[in-house]
Write an enzyme that holds these catalytic residues in place. Structure first.
Site, PDB file in Angstrom:
ATOM      1  N   THR A 183       0.819  -1.225   0.000  1.00 56.39           N
ATOM      2  CA  THR A 183       0.000   0.000   0.000  1.00 56.39           C
ATOM      3  C   THR A 183       0.853   1.276   0.000  1.00 56.39           C
ATOM      4  O   THR A 183       2.006   1.256   0.420  1.00 56.39           O
ATOM      5  CB  THR A 183      -0.935   0.003   1.224  1.00 56.39           C
ATOM      6  OG1 THR A 183      -0.146  -0.119   2.412  1.00 56.39           O
ATOM      7  CG2 THR A 183      -1.929  -1.133   1.163  1.00 56.39           C
ATOM      8  N   TRP A 185       1.377   5.734   0.611  1.00 56.06           N
ATOM      9  CA  TRP A 185       1.379   6.644   1.756  1.00 56.06           C
ATOM     10  C   TRP A 185       0.216   7.638   1.745  1.00 56.06           C
ATOM     11  O   TRP A 185      -0.013   8.312   2.739  1.00 56.06           O
ATOM     12  CB  TRP A 185       2.702   7.431   1.775  1.00 56.06           C
ATOM     13  CG  TRP A 185       3.004   8.039   0.423  1.00 56.06           C
ATOM     14  CD1 TRP A 185       3.807   7.486  -0.545  1.00 56.06           C
ATOM     15  CD2 TRP A 185       2.463   9.236  -0.137  1.00 56.06           C
ATOM     16  NE1 TRP A 185       3.789   8.276  -1.674  1.00 56.06           N
ATOM     17  CE2 TRP A 185       2.986   9.359  -1.446  1.00 56.06           C
ATOM     18  CE3 TRP A 185       1.608  10.233   0.351  1.00 56.06           C
ATOM     19  CZ2 TRP A 185       2.663  10.419  -2.278  1.00 56.06           C
ATOM     20  CZ3 TRP A 185       1.286  11.293  -0.487  1.00 56.06           C
ATOM     21  CH2 TRP A 185       1.809  11.377  -1.787  1.00 56.06           C
ATOM     22  N   ARG A 194      -9.271  -1.309   2.826  1.00 55.24           N
ATOM     23  CA  ARG A 194      -9.989  -1.626   1.602  1.00 55.24           C
ATOM     24  C   ARG A 194      -9.557  -2.978   1.035  1.00 55.24           C
ATOM     25  O   ARG A 194     -10.285  -3.636   0.313  1.00 55.24           O
ATOM     26  CB  ARG A 194      -9.629  -0.499   0.627  1.00 55.24           C
ATOM     27  CG  ARG A 194     -10.418  -0.351  -0.559  1.00 55.24           C
ATOM     28  CD  ARG A 194     -10.452   1.100  -0.899  1.00 55.24           C
ATOM     29  NE  ARG A 194      -9.400   1.445  -1.830  1.00 55.24           N
ATOM     30  CZ  ARG A 194      -9.541   2.443  -2.706  1.00 55.24           C
ATOM     31  NH1 ARG A 194     -10.647   3.152  -2.731  1.00 55.24           N
ATOM     32  NH2 ARG A 194      -8.580   2.734  -3.513  1.00 55.24           N
ATOM     33  N   LYS A 209       2.358  -4.820   3.539  1.00 55.76           N
ATOM     34  CA  LYS A 209       3.573  -4.009   3.470  1.00 55.76           C
ATOM     35  C   LYS A 209       3.145  -2.560   3.245  1.00 55.76           C
ATOM     36  O   LYS A 209       2.851  -2.151   2.128  1.00 55.76           O
ATOM     37  CB  LYS A 209       4.503  -4.450   2.345  1.00 55.76           C
ATOM     38  CG  LYS A 209       5.888  -3.837   2.542  1.00 55.76           C
ATOM     39  CD  LYS A 209       6.605  -3.483   1.258  1.00 55.76           C
ATOM     40  CE  LYS A 209       6.234  -2.169   0.690  1.00 55.76           C
ATOM     41  NZ  LYS A 209       6.542  -0.983   1.496  1.00 55.76           N
ATOM     42  N   GLY A 262      -0.551   1.848  -5.885  1.00 58.59           N
ATOM     43  CA  GLY A 262       0.674   2.644  -5.970  1.00 58.59           C
ATOM     44  C   GLY A 262       0.934   3.045  -7.404  1.00 58.59           C
ATOM     45  O   GLY A 262       0.006   3.123  -8.230  1.00 58.59           O
ATOM     46  N   SER A 263       2.202   3.253  -7.703  1.00 58.33           N
ATOM     47  CA  SER A 263       2.544   3.769  -9.025  1.00 58.33           C
ATOM     48  C   SER A 263       2.374   2.702 -10.108  1.00 58.33           C
ATOM     49  O   SER A 263       2.493   1.494  -9.847  1.00 58.33           O
ATOM     50  CB  SER A 263       3.997   4.265  -9.020  1.00 58.33           C
ATOM     51  OG  SER A 263       4.856   3.186  -8.738  1.00 58.33           O
ATOM     52  N   VAL A 266       5.627   0.441 -10.537  1.00 58.94           N
ATOM     53  CA  VAL A 266       5.787  -0.663  -9.575  1.00 58.94           C
ATOM     54  C   VAL A 266       4.704  -1.720  -9.809  1.00 58.94           C
ATOM     55  O   VAL A 266       4.960  -2.930  -9.753  1.00 58.94           O
ATOM     56  CB  VAL A 266       5.771  -0.146  -8.111  1.00 58.94           C
ATOM     57  CG1 VAL A 266       5.754  -1.300  -7.129  1.00 58.94           C
ATOM     58  CG2 VAL A 266       6.998   0.731  -7.848  1.00 58.94           C
ATOM     59  N   GLY A 267       3.500  -1.272 -10.124  1.00 60.25           N
ATOM     60  CA  GLY A 267       2.405  -2.216 -10.408  1.00 60.25           C
ATOM     61  C   GLY A 267       2.758  -3.166 -11.541  1.00 60.25           C
ATOM     62  O   GLY A 267       2.491  -4.372 -11.476  1.00 60.25           O
ATOM     63  N   GLU A 284      -4.274  -1.136  -8.301  1.00 57.79           N
ATOM     64  CA  GLU A 284      -4.926   0.170  -8.331  1.00 57.79           C
ATOM     65  C   GLU A 284      -3.807   1.175  -8.558  1.00 57.79           C
ATOM     66  O   GLU A 284      -3.061   1.490  -7.643  1.00 57.79           O
ATOM     67  CB  GLU A 284      -5.659   0.367  -7.008  1.00 57.79           C
ATOM     68  CG  GLU A 284      -6.875   1.229  -7.139  1.00 57.79           C
ATOM     69  CD  GLU A 284      -6.532   2.654  -6.874  1.00 57.79           C
ATOM     70  OE1 GLU A 284      -6.163   3.343  -7.864  1.00 57.79           O
ATOM     71  OE2 GLU A 284      -6.591   3.069  -5.731  1.00 57.79           O
ATOM     72  N   CYS A 318      -5.025   9.322  -6.307  1.00 59.39           N
ATOM     73  CA  CYS A 318      -5.006   8.836  -7.686  1.00 59.39           C
ATOM     74  C   CYS A 318      -6.288   9.201  -8.431  1.00 59.39           C
ATOM     75  O   CYS A 318      -6.364   9.051  -9.639  1.00 59.39           O
ATOM     76  CB  CYS A 318      -4.759   7.343  -7.728  1.00 59.39           C
ATOM     77  SG  CYS A 318      -5.754   6.484  -6.532  1.00 59.39           S
ATOM     78  N   GLU A 415       0.477  12.199 -14.158  1.00 59.46           N
ATOM     79  CA  GLU A 415      -0.122  12.633 -12.905  1.00 59.46           C
ATOM     80  C   GLU A 415       0.815  13.579 -12.164  1.00 59.46           C
ATOM     81  O   GLU A 415       1.941  13.204 -11.848  1.00 59.46           O
ATOM     82  CB  GLU A 415      -0.291  11.382 -12.037  1.00 59.46           C
ATOM     83  CG  GLU A 415      -1.644  11.137 -11.539  1.00 59.46           C
ATOM     84  CD  GLU A 415      -1.704   9.865 -10.696  1.00 59.46           C
ATOM     85  OE1 GLU A 415      -2.746   9.645 -10.129  1.00 59.46           O
ATOM     86  OE2 GLU A 415      -0.727   9.094 -10.613  1.00 59.46           O
ATOM     87  N   SER A 475     -15.689   8.221  -4.003  1.00 61.27           N
ATOM     88  CA  SER A 475     -15.412   6.873  -3.495  1.00 61.27           C
ATOM     89  C   SER A 475     -16.145   6.594  -2.192  1.00 61.27           C
ATOM     90  O   SER A 475     -16.215   7.440  -1.299  1.00 61.27           O
ATOM     91  CB  SER A 475     -13.916   6.604  -3.378  1.00 61.27           C
ATOM     92  OG  SER A 475     -13.252   7.711  -2.901  1.00 61.27           O
TER      93      SER A 475
END
Ligand code: ADP
Length: 512
Positions: A183, A185, A194, A209, A262-263, A266-267, A284, A318, A415, A475
């Protein structure tokens, strides 16, 4: 604040492995800083592969019993966790403000929002249904199990087949298994709940993590999970060396799913890494949200919605509006009224009264904003408001509006993740839809219009997982959240969020 948190037992600095608070095996620690002041709040265990492997083993052991509990029993414990999170809303909010920087009121809001996922999935745990499918042959029976309480199935099978099945043959629970949850920050609590809420509700166990920038909220939430009677090993937390922890999670055949927020970069790595053991992945990732204001919009509604969509969490979500597309007939009026509204946003330490804009998370975040702005200005954009670091220093940045932005600029391609609203002008609805969809991202989009036909036309034409119509905050735990294209895979929240943690098991039985 830190000492008050300490006395409430919620300021944890060790990782959680198999229900035990644990130091890094080599004793290493990492500092957690307050982004508003630069002060060190705490030093937490800096963990790596070995600790992660032990956390996975604990989760694997705990899975055997947690997944066998009835849904009602899991539900009770999740409900207790929800109650404890809400009972500690203020301390958790303070912790979020301390390590993440968002204003206290917003942080308390995040606790309510984050906790709502635990409450919702506590309820949803009891509503996982299977199917009975009419067979293609007269002597067959087809069952689809997602999760069934074993006693009921035993009865059902006995009734239909008139056979005596021994108890131990009933393994009807079909959760995915051990889940690795990684996850970011920007929502130190909600991005965890979630994922962990539906995972636990389905009978999975987790290794969390959290971001190394905001581990304290995650640890406090885990402490409350233990207090709620979530068994040792069902929730583990490791933090420290992200690539090492990530690699250990990916390499383990016991981890059956990776869920990540995250980014995009990294995803993609995680998705590729999951291939080795064919794990399920939910991602996500980044967005590039268009916020489209049509000539026929109600100006006040559009200003309020755009403000919320752009500036919450200082632009660090995001789903934050990344591009504000304004139709030419309303462009000047909108730019004027929006500037007045943004000028009133109070910037400062999240603990100060009336502050609605905290600092950015770190220096790298400010550098990114500066780079994007320089790029835009060098290509002809104009600064309408702000455009520089705030006089408060640190990582505070002035709420900013940039006009005359075009699709060639970094601001509209990537972004910005900061308090910068780029305005782009358009003429026709078709042009707006084309501009909005001209990106690899597809998470959130917003439209402002009072025309019902246009609402449907544009909402359906937008290639996005979420569309806000005349609304900037979209959301909630009861509705599915997630992106298409390179914004991700899977949905979080709602009944759809449960399916991410369940396998579908077909049983074809010769009978009758
Ligand atoms: P952000 O830009 O939001 O910080 P990141 O994708 O860098 O996004 O971080 C999101 C989460 O992913 C954090 O918990 C971070 O520690 C983790 N992370 C970063 N790199 C890796 C990696 N190689 N493997 C696993 N997790 C990682």
């Amino acid at each position: 604040v830190a000492s008050r948190l300490q006395s409430s037992g919620l300021l944890r600095t060790q990782g959680l492995i198999g229900g035990k608070w644990t130091n890094a095996y080599d004793g290493k620690t990492l500092e957690v800083n307050n982004p508003a002041t630069g002060e060190i709040i705490a030093e937490v265990a800096c963990m790596g592969r070995k600790e992660t492997n032990d956390a996975i083993s604990s989760a694997f052991d705990a899975y055997k019993s947690w997944s066998k509990l009835t849904a009602a029993e899991r539900s009770k414990r999740l409900r207790k966790w929800y109650d404890l999170l809400m009972a500690h809303q203020e301390e958790l909010g303070q912790l979020i403000t301390l390590e993440q920087g968002k204003p206290l009121k917003e942080a308390m809001g995040e606790v309510g929002y984050g906790a709502s996922f635990i409450e919702f999935f506590a309820e949803e745990a009891k509503r996982v249904y299977g199917d009975i499918i009419p067979p293609t042959l007269p002597d067959r029976r087809l069952f689809v199990l997602k999760q069934v309480i074993w006693l009921l199935t035993l009865l059902l099978l006995n009734l239909i087949l008139s056979t005596n099945l021994p108890n131990q043959s009933c393994q009807n629970s079909m959760p995915v298994g051990v889940v690795g949850a990684i996850t970011p920050w920007n929502f130190p609590l909600a991005m965890i709940t979630r994922k962990v809420g539906p995972a636990l509700a389905c009978g999975c166990t987790v290794v969390i993590k959290p971001s190394e920038l905001t581990p304290l909220t995650a640890l406090a939430a885990a402490e409350l999970a233990l207090q709620a009677g979530i068994p040792p090993g069902a929730v583990n937390v490791v933090m420290g060396n992200a690539p090492d922890i990530g690699d250990a999670l990916l390499a383990s055949p016991q981890v059956r799913k990776i869920t990540f927020t995250g980014s995009t970069a990294v995803g993609k790595k995680l998705m590729a890494g999951a291939a080795g053991t064919v794990k399920r992945v939910s991602l996500e990732l980044g967005g590039n949200a268009p916020c489209i204001v049509f000539d026929d919009a109600d100006l006040d509604v559009a200003i309020k919605g755009t403000l919320a969509a752009k500036f919450r969490n200082s632009g660090q979500t995001c789903v934050c509006a990344n591009r504000v597309l304004v139709q030419e007939g309303i462009y000047d009026k909108f730019a004027d009224a929006f500037s007045k509204a943004v000028q009133n946003l109070k910037v400062g330490d999240g603990f100060s009264e009336g502050v609605v804009q905290g600092p950015l998370i770190n220096e790298a975040a400010v550098n990114k904003v500066e780079t994007f702005l320089q790029d835009a200005v060098s290509k002809g954009a104009k600064v309408l408001l702000g455009g520089k670091r705030h006089s408060l220093g640190m990582t505070f940045y002035e709420p900013t509006i940039i006009s005359d932005v075009n699709s060639e600029m970094l601001l509209s391609r990537e972004e910005v993740f900061g308090p910068v609203a780029p305005l782009l002008r358009f003429k026709t609805e078709e042009e707006a839809i084309h501009m909005a969809n001209d990106t690899n991202a597809g998470l959130a989009a917003y439209i402002f219009t009072n025309n019902v036909q246009r609402t449907w036309r544009v909402s359906e034409a937008l290639e996005y997982g979420l569309v806000g119509v005349n609304e900037g905050i979209i959301s909630t735990e009861v509705a599915p959240f997630g992106g298409i294209k390179q914004s991700g895979l899977g949905r979080e929240g709602s009944k759809y969020g449960m399916d991410e943690y369940l396998e579908v098991n077909q049983i074809c039985m010769l009978g009758g």
